[in-house]
Design an enzyme around this catalytic site. Structure first.
Site: not given
Ligand code: AMP
Length: 173
Positions: A61, A98
């Protein structure tokens, strides 16, 4: 800029992709021309006069917001992808999830030494993905100019992972 309009255009989907996660669904924002356009205006206004050589979008995205931003600001656009998707020679970084690890890649020739890079994705949660892409940029000899997100899930403190680099988000939820 009406940030409430942007917020209202994002759909909350409970328990996706697993119980306890509230998924921020931007497909509804993409269907709303006014809200999508306004989101791009906010990004453009923020980075209009920034020193950036290349914008790097994070799969998938991050491509949706990164490509039009690069076009509007007149910068090249590069993509950071999941393993095995990029056809030419790549540089990779592994990062912790995780459970287990994941890997992200970029074409070796996408970034040159000293290039100033803006990294963009739709959302920051824990910050792990964006940090890994930052490492990728530095591994290629690039400098992180900053990070940009449409949505910051503030409760997860993902921004802490990206210090000391500047981070911009259109909305915080
Ligand atoms: P992080 O590495 O935990 O910051 O996760 C970020 C990535 O996971 C991004 O590419 C987001 O598009 C996706 N992502 C994580 N959590 C969500 C959520 N609650 N809603 C939508 N996309 C998420």
């Amino acid at each position: 800029m009406d940030k409430n309009k942007i917020k209202a255009a994002i759909r909350n989907v409970p328990d996706f992709p697993k119980p306890g996660i509230q998924f921020k669904d931007i497909t509804t924002l993409l269907l709303d021309h006014g809200a999508f356009s306004e989101s791009m205006d906010v990004f453009c206004e923020e980075f209009n006069n920034s020193e950036i050589d290349i914008i790097v979008g994070i799969e998938s995205r991050g491509f949706i917001f990164g490509a039009p931003l690069a076009l509007r600001l007149g910068h090249p656009f590069a993509i950071a992808r999941k393993p095995g998707k990029l056809p030419a020679q790549t540089v990779a970084v592994e990062y912790e999830l995780e459970y287990g690890t994941d890997r992200i890649e970029i074409h070796k020739d996408a970034i040159r030494t000293g290039n100033k890079i803006l990294i963009i994705d739709d959302l920051i949660a824990t910050g792990g993905t964006a940090r890994a892409v930052g490492e990728l940029v530095e591994k290629c000899g690039g400098e992180i100019a900053g990070y940009a997100f449409l949505i910051n899930l503030a409760a997860l403190n993902g921004l802490d992972q990206l210090a000391p680099h500047p981070v911009f988000s259109v909305i915080e939820v």
